[in-house]
Design a protein around this motif. Structure first.
Motif, short mmCIF file in Angstrom:
data_model
loop_
_atom_site.label_atom_id
_atom_site.label_comp_id
_atom_site.label_asym_id
_atom_site.label_seq_id
_atom_site.Cartn_x
_atom_site.Cartn_y
_atom_site.Cartn_z
N ASN A 198 0.80 -1.23 0.00
CA ASN A 198 0.00 0.00 0.00
C ASN A 198 0.83 1.28 0.00
O ASN A 198 0.28 2.37 -0.04
N GLY A 199 2.15 1.13 0.07
CA GLY A 199 3.02 2.29 0.08
C GLY A 199 3.43 2.69 1.48
O GLY A 199 2.62 2.65 2.41
N GLY A 200 4.71 3.03 1.62
CA GLY A 200 5.22 3.48 2.91
C GLY A 200 5.10 4.98 3.05
O GLY A 200 4.46 5.66 2.25
N THR A 201 5.73 5.52 4.07
CA THR A 201 5.69 6.95 4.34
C THR A 201 6.91 7.61 3.72
O THR A 201 8.06 7.24 4.00
N LEU A 202 6.65 8.59 2.88
CA LEU A 202 7.72 9.29 2.17
C LEU A 202 8.36 10.32 3.08
O LEU A 202 7.68 11.11 3.74
N ALA A 203 9.70 10.33 3.14
CA ALA A 203 10.46 11.30 3.92
C ALA A 203 11.67 11.75 3.10
O ALA A 203 11.93 11.23 2.00
N SER A 204 12.40 12.72 3.63
CA SER A 204 13.54 13.24 2.86
C SER A 204 14.69 13.62 3.77
O SER A 204 14.50 13.88 4.97
N VAL A 205 15.89 13.65 3.17
CA VAL A 205 17.08 14.12 3.86
C VAL A 205 17.84 15.02 2.88
O VAL A 205 18.01 14.68 1.70
N GLN A 206 18.28 16.18 3.35
CA GLN A 206 18.99 17.14 2.52
C GLN A 206 20.40 17.35 3.07
O GLN A 206 20.58 17.56 4.27
N ALA A 207 21.37 17.25 2.18
CA ALA A 207 22.76 17.52 2.56
C ALA A 207 23.01 19.01 2.40
O ALA A 207 22.92 19.55 1.29
N ILE A 208 23.30 19.70 3.48
CA ILE A 208 23.45 21.16 3.42
C ILE A 208 24.72 21.58 4.15
O ILE A 208 25.28 20.84 4.97
N LYS A 209 25.11 22.83 3.86
CA LYS A 209 26.28 23.44 4.52
C LYS A 209 26.07 24.93 4.59
O LYS A 209 25.20 25.49 3.89
N ALA A 210 26.85 25.57 5.41
CA ALA A 210 26.77 27.03 5.51
C ALA A 210 27.48 27.65 4.31
O ALA A 210 28.51 27.15 3.84
N ASP A 211 26.89 28.76 3.82
CA ASP A 211 27.54 29.44 2.70
C ASP A 211 28.80 30.15 3.21
O ASP A 211 29.14 30.08 4.40
N ASP A 212 29.47 30.82 2.29
CA ASP A 212 30.74 31.44 2.66
C ASP A 212 30.57 32.49 3.75
O ASP A 212 31.48 32.71 4.57
N ALA A 213 29.39 33.10 3.79
CA ALA A 213 29.15 34.12 4.82
C ALA A 213 28.79 33.48 6.16
O ALA A 213 28.80 34.13 7.20
N GLY A 214 28.46 32.20 6.12
CA GLY A 214 28.13 31.46 7.33
C GLY A 214 26.75 31.75 7.87
O GLY A 214 26.47 31.43 9.04
N THR A 215 25.87 32.34 7.05
CA THR A 215 24.55 32.71 7.56
C THR A 215 23.41 31.97 6.89
O THR A 215 22.30 31.97 7.39
N THR A 216 23.68 31.34 5.75
CA THR A 216 22.61 30.69 4.99
C THR A 216 23.03 29.28 4.64
O THR A 216 24.20 29.01 4.33
N CYS A 217 22.05 28.36 4.67
CA CYS A 217 22.30 26.97 4.32
C CYS A 217 22.13 26.79 2.81
O CYS A 217 21.15 27.26 2.22
N VAL A 218 23.08 26.08 2.19
CA VAL A 218 23.03 25.81 0.76
C VAL A 218 23.29 24.32 0.54
O VAL A 218 23.81 23.63 1.43
N PRO A 219 22.90 23.77 -0.63
CA PRO A 219 23.15 22.35 -0.91
C PRO A 219 24.64 22.03 -0.78
O PRO A 219 25.51 22.81 -1.15
N ALA A 220 24.90 20.83 -0.25
CA ALA A 220 26.29 20.45 0.02
C ALA A 220 26.85 19.54 -1.05
O ALA A 220 27.95 19.77 -1.55
N TYR A 221 26.15 18.46 -1.37
CA TYR A 221 26.62 17.60 -2.46
C TYR A 221 25.44 16.94 -3.13
O TYR A 221 24.30 16.97 -2.63
N THR A 222 25.72 16.34 -4.31
CA THR A 222 24.67 15.69 -5.08
C THR A 222 25.14 14.32 -5.51
O THR A 222 26.28 13.91 -5.27
#
Length: 716
Positions: A198-222
């Motif tokens: 019947n299908g399981g529960t969909l979830a997600s995980v995002q790889a992130i890091k701080a940008d050069d300014a250290g204030t915003t999260c951006v994608p880390a790798y793909t």
């Protein structure tokens, strides 16, 4: 929690009960004496305007809270997930715990501060619902510690911390510049097999890091990346079930708590997010953690990320069964008799979720009939030992405190204590989401357990001759009750308490089982051998008060002792009455029991050992001979006699009532005297109003005849 406080008002002791908010809810044990608007918040000295609602004017008096303990906090607890990112605020909770396990919160006004040893520093707290959630930011990587200060009201014990990712008591959090942002929705419990179909529960995980300014999260790798995934139990903090993890919603890997499993996830080029699927057959709060085993995100270190989520049961199931495991629905059961109640939480497969513990369980017992508006009584419903609520004709959702064992609350002492038809429903607010029973469950119809019979008026058989010095009756006369025996029939529960609702359509003495006692039997306790068994008349049934579980019946039978040619000594009437069990059994098969449930309910006859009263004598009329010319009238004299075995026949001096009528005497004529067609040939002198006076007759005359005359007297 409630606390009792006492106030002395004009030398009158008044007991006020306050609730957890410090609001009075009860005065001297009575909650209906005053309206909500009249309920003051207790604490400081003040005035309480009290209306007793019985016509007495308002009385103002000083109220001072001397012992208000309703808001006692065991300890404060900080909950966090153990790690965070410098580019993203993390969620932290502060709870006011009522007990050591923090299974219940104290709902009261709380103020204070949470202190971070990192860049956020001190943050003010203010909440009144037992918990406050706040965002914690930390702009530098490293380990920080959390603490509380200035908390009011003060707790009984020291502050505690809970790391929800590993269930440790650490107050430290580790912040990094890179990591995983995990997002898992709460979902309904179900097995891996169910998820595969019947299908399981969909979830997600995002790889992130701080940008050069250290204030915003951006994608880390793909791309395809190796991750370790593990989970642990949060609430409860132990368990036995595996968590199913899948990258394709087809092939699931069962994860064991505390054991990491390696998997390859595809992180999209757009936002470095990978999707996965979960299935879990049990209930509870879990925490799922991702780590970077190869140091790709953080060179030379292990990046991490986690999320807590709640898995709730699909529904609650209610079972009400007798001791043999048969459902009560569709049948009858004795009021007050214990039955087995089970409330269990199940997953989508219909399997019990063993880790389920109710958060805010409510039950709703309902009485489908009889109607309270017609005068019937609501029924107590015991859902456990000495814990109960009330079942009426309208919803009565009642919060109850229960403990579930392996996903089931069970009691073998549940009972509906009144006559009627009942159902039961249940619901719970589980981690903020309502779960309910699949349907309202019928408990069937409840009957009395037995009937008791109470003699309210003892029967007494009256004499037929009462004017003389001593009252008596003659053998052969019809005797009846001077005092009609009267009895109450009381419907009783299995707990030996009167069930008030055995009335109206719920009184099952009807139709073929009408309460008429046609099989009742009288027997003679004496030795005369002359008793005729009695003549049964219709009983009188009354129900003076509706909806009290009681009705009354009385008997109005008659009796006789057959007269034989052989005289016997006088005797006192002493009869026994037997009401057969079958006559005392209603359409549900409920009958009379003499001692209730104490020795096990067994239906039986009801016996009255002695019904006494009349003194019965063997009597006769004796006439004297007379003779004379056939052309003249003759006088004759008669007397009434009784038999005594010691003295023989003697005049009955107690009989001053027997009256001769002309029909009482028959003349058998000779010499062609025709008594059938001739007019009356004798007269009785009844000028005194009676013939027998003090046992002797007056004088009567017989008209002239042609020969001998024989006087025959009817039996007394």
């Amino acid at each position: 929690m409630t606390a009792d406080s006492f106030y002395d008002v004009d030398d009158i002791d008044i007991k006020v009960t306050v609730n957890a908010a410090g609001i009075s809810i009860c005065v001297n044990g009575i909650s209906t004496l005053f309206a909500a608007a009249e309920r003051p918040v207790l604490g400081d000295v003040g005035f309480f305007s009290y209306d007793n609602d019985v016509g007495v004017s308002f009385d103002d008096f000083v109220v001072k809270c001397l012992d208000c303990e309703a808001n006692v906090i065991d300890h404060y607890r900080i909950e966090h997930d153990g790690n965070g990112l410098t580019c993203l605020a993390d969620t932290v909770k502060v709870k006011a715990c009522k007990d050591a396990s923090c299974s219940e919160l104290v709902v009261t006004d709380v103020i204070g501060n949470i202190i971070s040893s990192g860049t956020q520093g001190t943050t003010g707290l203010s909440f009144d619902n037992g918990v406050q959630q706040l965002n914690l930011t930390q702009t530098n990587s490293g380990t920080i510690s959390l603490s509380l200060s200035g908390m009011s009201p003060a707790a009984t014990n020291d502050m505690q911390c809970l790391n929800t990712s590993d269930s440790t008591a650490s107050c430290n959090m580790v912040f990094a510049d890179s990591g995983y942002l995990v997002s898992i929705p709460d979902f309904v419990a179900g097995s891996i097999t169910y998820a595969q179909s019947n299908g399981g529960t969909l979830a997600s995980v995002q790889a992130i890091k701080a940008d050069d300014a250290g204030t915003t999260c951006v994608p880390a790798y793909t791309g395809n990346q190796s991750v370790n995934v593990s989970f642990n139990y949060v609430s409860p903090n132990t368990g036995t079930q595996a968590l199913g993890f899948s990258t394709d919603d087809s092939s699931y890997t069962p994860l064991t708590a505390g054991v990491a499993s390696n998997s390859t996830l595809n992180f999209s080029n757009a936002n470095a997010t990978a999707e996965f699927y979960l299935a879990y057959p049990d209930a509870g709060q879990l925490n799922l953690t991702f780590t970077d085993p190869n140091g790709v995100l953080v060179a030379g270190s292990v990046a991490t990320g986690n999320d807590s989520f709640v898995v709730r049961p699909a529904e609650l199931q209610i079972k009400m069964q007798d001791s043999s495991g048969t459902d009560l629905a569709g049948g009858t059961y004795m009021a007050g008799r214990p039955f087995n109640l089970a409330i269990q939480a199940v997953n989508l497969d219909g399997t019990i979720t063993p880790n389920y513990q109710a958060s805010a369980l409510e039950i709703n017992p309902l009485m489908l009939g009889p109607s309270v508006s017609s005068g019937a009584n609501p029924s107590p419903f015991f859902y456990g030992s000495l814990v109960s609520t009330t079942a009426g004709n309208s919803d009565n959702w009642t919060g109850i405190s229960t403990t579930f064992s392996n996903g089931v609350y069970s009691s073998n002492v549940a009972s509906f204590d009144e006559v009627g038809e009942f159902t039961l429903n249940a619901r719970d607010t589980y981690f903020g989401t309502e779960i309910s029973a699949a349907s309202t469950v019928s408990a069937g119809r409840f009957t009395p357990a037995y009937f008791s019979i109470i003699e309210t008026e003892a029967g007494d058989i009256g004499d037929t001759h009462t004017a003389g010095t001593n009252e008596f009756s003659y053998i052969g006369e019809t005797l009846s009750y001077a005092t009609n025996p009267t009895y109450q029939v009381v419907a009783r529960s299995y707990k030996d308490v009167t069930v008030l609702n055995y009335d109206g359509g719920y009184n099952q003495f009807s139709g073929a089982n009408e309460f008429d006692l046609t099989l009742r039997k009288y027997t003679d306790n004496g030795t005369s051998g002359l008793f005729d068994g009695g003549s049964l008349n219709a009983i009188t049934v009354t129900d003076a008060t509706d909806w009290d579980g009681v009705f009354e019946f009385s008997l109005d039978d008659s009796f006789s002792f057959d007269k034989t040619a052989t005289p016997i000594n006088k005797f006192d009437v002493d009869l026994a009455l037997e009401l057969l069990a079958s006559d005392l059994t209603d359409a549900d098969g409920i009958g009379y029991d003499s001692d209730g449930s104490a020795n096990g309910i067994a239906y039986e006859d009801y016996d009255v050992a002695n019904i006494i009263g009349a003194e019965v004598r063997y009597g006769r009329v004796k006439t004297e001979n007379n003779y004379g010319p056939e052309t003249e009238g003759l006088d004759w004299t008669a007397s009434v006699e009784e038999y005594d075995e010691s003295t023989g026949w003697t005049t009955n001096l107690d009989d001053i009532e027997t009256i001769f009528l002309e029909t009482f005497v028959t003349i058998d004529g000779l010499n062609d005297f025709d008594v059938e067609t001739a007019s009356t040939q004798y007269t009785l002198d009844d000028s005194t109003g009676k013939t027998y006076i003090v046992g002797h007759s007056g004088v009567s005359s017989v008209t002239p005849n042609l020969g001998e005359v024989i006087l025959s007297f009817a039996a007394l």
